[in-house]
Design an enzyme around this catalytic site. Structure first.
Site, PDB file in Angstrom:
ATOM      1  N   HIS A 163       0.761  -1.050  -0.118  1.00  0.00           N
ATOM      2  CA  HIS A 163      -0.148  -0.008   0.232  1.00  0.00           C
ATOM      3  C   HIS A 163       0.970   1.314   0.101  1.00  0.00           C
ATOM      4  O   HIS A 163       0.672   2.132  -0.721  1.00  0.00           O
ATOM      5  CB  HIS A 163      -1.094  -0.301   1.370  1.00  0.00           C
ATOM      6  CG  HIS A 163      -1.740   1.144   1.287  1.00  0.00           C
ATOM      7  ND1 HIS A 163      -1.487   2.569   1.652  1.00  0.00           N
ATOM      8  CD2 HIS A 163      -3.145   1.202   1.057  1.00  0.00           C
ATOM      9  CE1 HIS A 163      -2.626   3.242   1.805  1.00  0.00           C
ATOM     10  NE2 HIS A 163      -3.657   2.644   1.093  1.00  0.00           N
ATOM     11  N   GLY A 164       1.878   1.119   0.999  1.00  0.00           N
ATOM     12  CA  GLY A 164       2.936   2.442   1.013  1.00  0.00           C
ATOM     13  C   GLY A 164       2.460   3.442   1.744  1.00  0.00           C
ATOM     14  O   GLY A 164       3.099   4.484   2.006  1.00  0.00           O
ATOM     15  N   ASP A 165       1.240   3.659   2.444  1.00  0.00           N
ATOM     16  CA  ASP A 165       0.777   4.671   3.420  1.00  0.00           C
ATOM     17  C   ASP A 165      -0.447   4.477   4.084  1.00  0.00           C
ATOM     18  O   ASP A 165      -1.186   5.102   4.496  1.00  0.00           O
ATOM     19  CB  ASP A 165       0.268   5.885   2.383  1.00  0.00           C
ATOM     20  CG  ASP A 165       0.503   7.138   3.240  1.00  0.00           C
ATOM     21  OD1 ASP A 165       1.101   7.279   4.248  1.00  0.00           O
ATOM     22  OD2 ASP A 165      -0.368   8.321   2.643  1.00  0.00           O
ATOM     23  N   ILE A 166      -0.067   3.181   4.797  1.00  0.00           N
ATOM     24  CA  ILE A 166      -1.353   2.712   5.922  1.00  0.00           C
ATOM     25  C   ILE A 166      -1.041   3.464   7.066  1.00  0.00           C
ATOM     26  O   ILE A 166      -0.049   3.437   7.965  1.00  0.00           O
ATOM     27  CB  ILE A 166      -1.164   1.149   6.154  1.00  0.00           C
ATOM     28  CG1 ILE A 166      -1.694   0.448   5.110  1.00  0.00           C
ATOM     29  CG2 ILE A 166      -1.675   0.948   7.146  1.00  0.00           C
ATOM     30  CD1 ILE A 166      -3.000   0.393   4.637  1.00  0.00           C
TER      31      ILE A 166
END
Length: 257
Positions: free
Chosen positions: A159-162
């Site tokens: 996801h990269g930005d949880i």
């Protein structure tokens, strides 16, 4: 909106990266998001690929636009966290990440996912005019070692930005929105948890969050710490290069780096 027959139900919101329009579509409350930058467009395609697996339901998608379910927002992870329920919110975020990572075959994932080695370029290969010093330099070395040692088995779609603002309540179901669309060591997807929702809460709960993340992810604590410090160093570099004010990432790096 005309092509997909969307009935607008609220004001359009314009951000630096997208246009957002709430509406009704086939008797459903929806959000139309049209990307203004490549990163947002990539994120929309990734949401569609996840097909509701711990991510928002996507009804239509193009190279630039995504039509998705509108969050009910009856609950907020940020508010829960600020009210003393940090263990609970950290667990929700870990469970969301586990579900997103559980796709058995990633061969059909969007082809333009960004590898972590490229995502970390501003940290591990900085402009020679702005050499890193101190903790940033040590974190850059740590990031290089982590990326170089990552086994193929740990590589997955990220996801990269949880964080607390990107996992929302959809009628009693927690689902992720706004992915960056990365690919690499799964451990890095836990890093943003540690920088949110505010500096004081993030610093106060740092060690407790480490224990929860390690337990739920099966990752050893040293690996989690290394990923968090590397992630915070990258965020700090971006903030510094953009002329921004010191952020939570700076505080984490200064206190625990």
């Amino acid at each position: 909106m005309d092509r997909w027959t969307i009935d607008q139900r609220g004001d359009m919101v314009t951000t630096p990266s997208s246009w957002l329009v709430p509406g009704r579509w086939h008797d459903r409350n929806v959000m139309l998001k049209v990307a203004r930058v490549a990163e947002e467009a990539r994120g929309g395609r990734l949401l569609a690929w996840w097909a509701g697996r711990a991510a928002v339901n996507v009804y239509k998608v193009t190279d630039q636009a995504v039509l998705m379910e509108l969050a009910s927002s009856q609950r907020s992870l940020a508010e829960m966290c600020q009210s003393g329920r940090d263990d609970e919110t950290t667990t929700v975020l870990c469970e969301t990440i586990t579900s997103l990572h559980s796709v058995p075959d990633t061969s059909s994932a969007p082809s333009d996912l960004v590898p972590l080695s490229l995502w970390f370029q501003d940290l591990i290969n900085p402009d020679t005019a702005k050499p890193h010093t101190g903790k940033i330099e040590r974190a850059a070395t740590m990031a290089q070692e982590l990326l170089a040692s990552s086994a193929t088995a740990t590589q997955t779609v990220l996801h990269g930005d949880i964080h607390h603002g990107n996992v929302l309540d959809f009628n009693e179901r927690w689902r992720a929105i706004d992915p960056k669309g990365l690919f690499g060591n799964r451990a890095f997807d836990y890093a943003s948890i540690f920088c949110n929702p505010s500096t004081d809460v993030a610093v106060k709960n740092f060690h407790r969050r480490l224990a929860i993340v390690s337990e739920h992810s099966g990752l050893d604590i040293d690996t989690v710490i290394s990923c968090v410090i590397a992630w915070c160093a990258l965020s700090a570099v971006w903030t510094d290069n953009g002329g921004g004010q010191p952020s939570t990432a700076h505080a984490i790096l200064s206190t625990f780096g």
